[in-house]
Design an enzyme around this catalytic site. Structure first.
Site, short mmCIF file in Angstrom:
data_model
loop_
_atom_site.label_atom_id
_atom_site.label_comp_id
_atom_site.label_asym_id
_atom_site.label_seq_id
_atom_site.Cartn_x
_atom_site.Cartn_y
_atom_site.Cartn_z
N GLN A 107 8.44 -22.35 3.29
CA GLN A 107 8.24 -20.90 2.76
C GLN A 107 9.56 -20.34 3.15
O GLN A 107 10.38 -19.53 2.37
CB GLN A 107 7.21 -20.29 3.24
N GLN A 125 3.70 -25.55 6.89
CA GLN A 125 3.91 -24.71 5.45
C GLN A 125 4.75 -23.74 5.54
O GLN A 125 5.46 -23.54 4.77
CB GLN A 125 2.42 -24.44 4.83
N LYS A 168 -4.32 -17.58 -4.97
CA LYS A 168 -3.47 -18.96 -5.24
C LYS A 168 -3.59 -19.29 -6.48
O LYS A 168 -2.64 -19.82 -6.99
CB LYS A 168 -3.94 -19.73 -4.22
N ALA A 201 -8.51 -24.52 7.70
CA ALA A 201 -7.41 -24.02 7.52
C ALA A 201 -7.26 -22.31 8.07
O ALA A 201 -6.51 -22.03 7.94
CB ALA A 201 -7.40 -23.85 6.02
N THR A 256 -2.09 -15.68 -0.52
CA THR A 256 -3.40 -16.18 0.32
C THR A 256 -4.67 -15.94 -0.67
O THR A 256 -4.66 -15.48 -1.76
CB THR A 256 -3.43 -15.72 1.73
N ARG A 300 -0.40 18.01 17.82
CA ARG A 300 -1.34 18.42 17.00
C ARG A 300 -2.20 19.31 17.85
O ARG A 300 -3.08 19.29 18.67
CB ARG A 300 -2.38 17.05 16.55
N ASP A 326 1.40 -25.40 0.79
CA ASP A 326 -0.16 -25.48 1.53
C ASP A 326 -0.14 -27.13 1.81
O ASP A 326 -0.77 -27.50 2.94
CB ASP A 326 -1.29 -25.10 0.81
N GLN A 334 -2.56 4.25 9.52
CA GLN A 334 -1.28 4.55 10.01
C GLN A 334 -1.29 3.43 11.05
O GLN A 334 -2.25 3.05 11.92
CB GLN A 334 -1.41 5.92 10.95
N HIS A 343 -1.08 17.25 1.26
CA HIS A 343 -1.85 16.28 1.46
C HIS A 343 -2.97 15.95 0.53
O HIS A 343 -3.76 16.74 0.25
CB HIS A 343 -2.54 16.23 2.87
N ARG A 393 4.66 3.28 4.83
CA ARG A 393 5.07 3.44 6.20
C ARG A 393 6.18 2.49 6.64
O ARG A 393 6.94 2.98 7.65
CB ARG A 393 3.84 3.63 7.28
N LYS A 406 7.13 17.14 2.83
CA LYS A 406 6.18 16.31 3.11
C LYS A 406 4.99 16.14 2.09
O LYS A 406 4.54 17.32 1.91
CB LYS A 406 5.68 16.33 4.65
#
Length: 513
Positions: free
Chosen positions: A492, A488, A297, A458, A293, A38, A335, A216, A126, A191, A153
């Site tokens: 899963q 848990q 839920k 938790a 989460t 840059r 859970d 980023q 952009h 990304r 881009k």
């Protein structure tokens, strides 16, 4: 696993030549494919001399960008000087240069044939405000192609995570090399999933927080957490739906496990504002399953096509699996198994005199802080094990509703401070109080902890919350959110992959987090 062609590019944004060269060395060590130099960040710049030095310093591919203020960069001088420097970079052997759409046609037309053949030209646009419609992005792509660009881009901004679906749609159908990125944390998956959709490159910063665009990730995270080199068109996408999600250790746990066992999947964070809208936008079979989460839920229960009876009884779903045969979303709750098993193990470990065959929770007074999805899971699980359940919540009405549901009692959070009907109680915090970054917070003062035999939290970032530290000092056994997290996650993992959970590997990975 196969290697895919999406390049990893690190922006080099040193203010001095010395810093640029140091950062180029760092990028080489980390293992990037390309550096974006840059030039607009240099406080002092001698084009001919400095570009030669920078190209000679690089063993990776080089991309030179000289971004003006009007396109989100740092350069404020004369545009012809800026474009002359990019032309010079091409003549001196840069592999790529990036020029903005607004000036691209004129710039590319001004190049002689010999110079034009020396470097690939990325023409970029952009949008720092929004992500346009698919049609508008498509029109923009046509405009960029018409300049004679080698690579298109387009970077946009996510107002909502569903904006990224539009960018994926464009990338996957593009007939030309295409870099399509959506900025901010809500756009992070653009990304991370570049190789799946065929994006030409993705950017990763050398250090946390030093970024050339919002949202980023670091190169280290791309390689070490998300296994970017292993992602391809057939990779299954799994992830955590929540708000917030950045603190979660789930991507690290699942992705390391996937890599170890050779499962072609990637687990990513989904920062979601509207659950139903998110699930509608990512309804393809490629999005194979989700962890849920806070605060989704309970909402997840309504968004699933079918719900496991136990999850329905609890009134909360923390695991959603897309059934391959018909694409329907099936909801589960893992859970309560994770938390209750961890608490039972904690009680057995702390009570040398316990030799019973039943649950050590039987007959105990079990106080649950919080009446959300996790609170419901803990209350149901404790009741099923024979405990007497008390719900403490900031809003008494919510406490009362959950208590009525499980056949327990209700109190407010403020009443918890003096609540002590018996010794040897169990306390379980299911709220986010004490979670990073607000680690100084606790749901209950220290002096009120002396009546508890065991305290569970938790929250698992940090592992030892203020609540757990003070409980330990007060003589209680403690069970961390990490203990629950591991147990848990076994179920899963099995539901996501159809494979048995490698439990020892899980424990090993979590111990190093």
């Amino acid at each position: 696993m196969a290697t895919y062609s999406t390049l990893i590019c690190a922006p080099i944004m040193g203010k001095s030549m010395n810093q640029m060269i140091l950062d180029i060395d760092k990028a080489r060590e980390i293992g990037v494919d390309m550096v974006e130099i840059r030039l607009d960040y240099l406080s002092s710049f001698n084009p001919y001399q400095d570009i030669q030095i920078l190209i000679k310093s690089c063993t990776m591919l080089t991309l030179f960008t000289y971004r003006p203020k009007w396109e989100g960069g740092e350069y404020e001088g004369d545009d012809s000087i800026r474009l002359d420097a990019l032309k010079l970079a091409m003549e001196l052997g840069a592999n790529y240069i990036d020029v903005e759409l607004q000036v691209a046609h004129e710039f590319i037309s001004s190049l002689d044939e010999k110079t034009r053949e020396k470097s690939k030209i990325i023409v970029s646009s952009h949008n720092y405000h929004a992500t346009p419609s698919v049609e508008e992005i498509g029109d923009l792509m046509v405009s960029i192609q018409s300049t004679g660009a080698d690579i298109v881009k387009i970077a946009t901004t996510a107002g909502d995570i569903t904006d990224v679906a539009r960018m994926f749609q464009i990338i996957v159908h593009s007939q030309v090399p295409f870099i399509g990125l959506v900025m901010t944390e809500k756009g992070l998956i653009s990304r991370l999933l570049c190789p799946k959709y065929g994006g030409y490159l993705t950017f990763g910063s050398l250090e946390e927080g030093i970024v050339s665009a919002p949202g980023q990730p670091t190169v280290k995270d791309l390689l070490d957490i998300y296994n970017l080199r292993d992602i391809g068109p057939d990779t299954k996408v799994l992830g955590l739906i929540g708000k917030p999600v950045s603190q979660s250790k789930s991507p690290l746990l699942f992705n390391k496990t996937f890599k170890s066992v050779g499962f072609d999947g990637v687990y990513v964070p989904f920062l979601v504002d509207d659950l139903a809208k998110f699930l509608a936008a990512y309804a393809s079979a490629d999005f194979a399953g989700f962890s849920c989460t806070m605060p989704y839920k309970e909402a997840a229960l309504e968004c699933c096509d079918e719900v496991d009876p136990i999850a329905k009884l609890i009134g909360a779903v923390n695991t959603i699996v897309r059934r391959p045969s018909d694409g329907k979303l099936i909801g589960y709750n893992t859970d309560y198994v994770g938390a209750i098993s961890a608490i039972e193990d904690g009680l057995r470990g702390s009570d040398q005199n316990y030799h019973g065959s039943g649950s050590p929770l039987e007959g105990k007074l079990f106080v649950v802080i919080g009446a959300g999805g996790a609170g419901k899971a803990l209350a149901y699980g404790a009741k099923a094990k024979g405990a007497k359940v008390v719900i403490a919540n900031r809003t008494y009405e919510r406490s009362r509703e959950l208590a009525a549901l499980v056949g327990g009692d209700a109190i407010t959070l403020s009443q918890l401070e003096t609540f002590c009907p018996e010794d040897g109680m169990i306390l379980a915090n299911t709220t986010s109080i004490g979670m990073h970054p607000k680690i100084e917070e606790t749901p209950i003062p220290k002096h009120a902890l002396s009546a508890y035999a065991l305290v569970f939290d938790a929250v698992y970032t940090p592992k030892m919350t203020r609540l757990l530290l003070e409980a330990k000092e007060s003589g209680a056994a403690v069970v961390t959110g990490v203990d629950m997290f591991i147990v848990q996650a076994y179920e899963q993992y099995e539901r996501f992959t159809g494979l048995p959970a490698p439990k020892e590997l899980f424990k090993e990975i979590v111990s190093k987090m």
